[in-house]
Design an enzyme around this catalytic site. Structure first.
Site, PDB file in Angstrom:
ATOM      1  N   GLN A  92       0.830  -1.202   0.000  1.00  0.00           N
ATOM      2  CA  GLN A  92       0.000   0.000   0.000  1.00  0.00           C
ATOM      3  C   GLN A  92       0.869   1.258   0.000  1.00  0.00           C
ATOM      4  O   GLN A  92       0.347   2.359  -0.106  1.00  0.00           O
ATOM      5  CB  GLN A  92      -0.909  -0.002   1.234  1.00  0.00           C
ATOM      6  CG  GLN A  92      -1.914  -1.148   1.263  1.00  0.00           C
ATOM      7  CD  GLN A  92      -2.644  -1.240   2.592  1.00  0.00           C
ATOM      8  OE1 GLN A  92      -2.138  -1.809   3.551  1.00  0.00           O
ATOM      9  NE2 GLN A  92      -3.832  -0.668   2.657  1.00  0.00           N
ATOM     10  N   HIS A 112      -1.046   1.384  -4.740  1.00  0.00           N
ATOM     11  CA  HIS A 112      -1.339   2.817  -4.765  1.00  0.00           C
ATOM     12  C   HIS A 112      -0.351   3.592  -5.627  1.00  0.00           C
ATOM     13  O   HIS A 112      -0.262   4.821  -5.508  1.00  0.00           O
ATOM     14  CB  HIS A 112      -1.372   3.371  -3.336  1.00  0.00           C
ATOM     15  CG  HIS A 112      -2.458   2.775  -2.508  1.00  0.00           C
ATOM     16  ND1 HIS A 112      -2.396   2.684  -1.128  1.00  0.00           N
ATOM     17  CD2 HIS A 112      -3.640   2.212  -2.855  1.00  0.00           C
ATOM     18  CE1 HIS A 112      -3.496   2.093  -0.670  1.00  0.00           C
ATOM     19  NE2 HIS A 112      -4.264   1.802  -1.693  1.00  0.00           N
ATOM     20  N   CYS A 123      -1.680  12.839 -21.613  1.00  0.00           N
ATOM     21  CA  CYS A 123      -1.106  11.881 -22.570  1.00  0.00           C
ATOM     22  C   CYS A 123      -0.544  10.631 -21.923  1.00  0.00           C
ATOM     23  O   CYS A 123      -0.176   9.685 -22.615  1.00  0.00           O
ATOM     24  CB  CYS A 123      -0.033  12.558 -23.425  1.00  0.00           C
ATOM     25  SG  CYS A 123       1.501  12.957 -22.537  1.00  0.00           S
ATOM     26  N   CYS A 145       3.367  19.029 -18.403  1.00  0.00           N
ATOM     27  CA  CYS A 145       3.964  17.958 -19.196  1.00  0.00           C
ATOM     28  C   CYS A 145       4.769  18.569 -20.338  1.00  0.00           C
ATOM     29  O   CYS A 145       4.260  19.405 -21.095  1.00  0.00           O
ATOM     30  CB  CYS A 145       2.876  17.036 -19.742  1.00  0.00           C
ATOM     31  SG  CYS A 145       3.494  15.739 -20.861  1.00  0.00           S
ATOM     32  N   ASN A 211       1.293  -5.939  13.480  1.00  0.00           N
ATOM     33  CA  ASN A 211       0.814  -4.554  13.505  1.00  0.00           C
ATOM     34  C   ASN A 211       0.686  -4.090  14.949  1.00  0.00           C
ATOM     35  O   ASN A 211       0.321  -4.871  15.835  1.00  0.00           O
ATOM     36  CB  ASN A 211      -0.543  -4.432  12.800  1.00  0.00           C
ATOM     37  CG  ASN A 211      -0.879  -2.998  12.439  1.00  0.00           C
ATOM     38  OD1 ASN A 211      -0.125  -2.340  11.731  1.00  0.00           O
ATOM     39  ND2 ASN A 211      -2.002  -2.501  12.944  1.00  0.00           N
TER      40      ASN A 211
END
Length: 251
Positions: A92, A112, A123, A145, A211
């Site tokens: 992620q 992501h 483009c 761009c 976690n």
């Protein structure tokens, strides 16, 4: 016949905090502390407001992402892969630190996108983020761009944008095929990434969660580890370094 298990590793922001990259979504994350900052990475605001784009480029310039270096968790995953165990990382994170640590691009699925590149919204041309930031440093507040003059953005999935269906499809295929599914440093609250933990369990994988905080999938996990990731993950991955098991999938 004994085979190495296919290990799928879903990584979230907690894997990169030791590299100095903050957890934007966590209890003390930037999006909770400063809701206005969320506009800087929300597609609709970004495309329609030049001031938002200017602030976004300054945020990218000041962010620690491009200066960050891999930490012990990233390095442990690379050691596992180099030991001969089939590894696929589903991340992620947008920092590119798995690849910087030495994991081949083909073994990393970036759900992501990547903050190390920019993409033209007109483009589709891609170029390095460093080059765009050099233009910002030279005085271009909102660099366009160079190929077509379109709006440039980080090659990440902003709020309001869908995930790349091809990347998500590959992640789902890996999840269904793996023997071991590790969810590391992720709250498992944001779908569709979070749902992969349930898919893995449904398809018979051993589910391990590393976690700091509880997740919605803890009750389904075969193992839950609350220790610091920088020490817990290297210790955990040593179990599978080049050690064949009965059954499993080749990778």
């Amino acid at each position: 016949m004994a085979k190495n298990p296919l290990v799928a590793i879903l990584t979230g922001a907690g894997v990169s905090t030791d590299s100095g990259i903050p957890d934007y979504r966590g209890p003390n994350g930037l999006w909770r502390r400063d809701p206005e900052a969320e506009k800087l990475v929300t597609y609709e605001y970004y495309m329609n407001d030049p001031e938002i784009r200017r602030r976004s480029w300054l945020m990218r310039r000041d962010a620690p992402t491009l200066r960050a270096r891999p930490n012990a968790a990233h390095e442990a995953i690379v050691r596992l892969e180099r030991s001969g165990t089939p590894v696929r990382v589903i991340t992620q994170n947008v920092d590119g630190l798995h690849q910087a640590a030495g994991l081949p691009d083909r073994k990393v699925l970036e759900l992501h996108g990547s903050a190390r590149s920019v993409v033209c919204t007109e483009c589709g041309a891609r170029s390095p983020m460093e080059a765009a930031l050099e233009r910002v440093a030279a005085g271009e507040a909102d660099p366009a761009c160079e190929a077509c003059g379109g709006i440039l953005k980080s090659a990440t999935v902003m709020f309001g944008q869908p995930l790349d269906p091809a990347v998500l499809g590959d992640a789902l295929a890996v999840t269904k095929a793996c023997d071991v599914f590790l969810a590391v440093g992720t709250s498992l609250m944001v779908n569709p990434a979070a749902a992969l933990a349930g898919v893995a369990a449904d398809h018979g994988a051993r589910l391990v969660i590393v976690n700091a905080e509880p997740t919605p999938y803890d009750e389904r996990a075969d193992e839950v580890i609350r220790e610091p990731i920088g020490t817990a993950l290297p210790a955990l991955l040593r179990r599978w370094e080049g050690r064949p098991q009965e059954g499993g999938s080749a990778g």
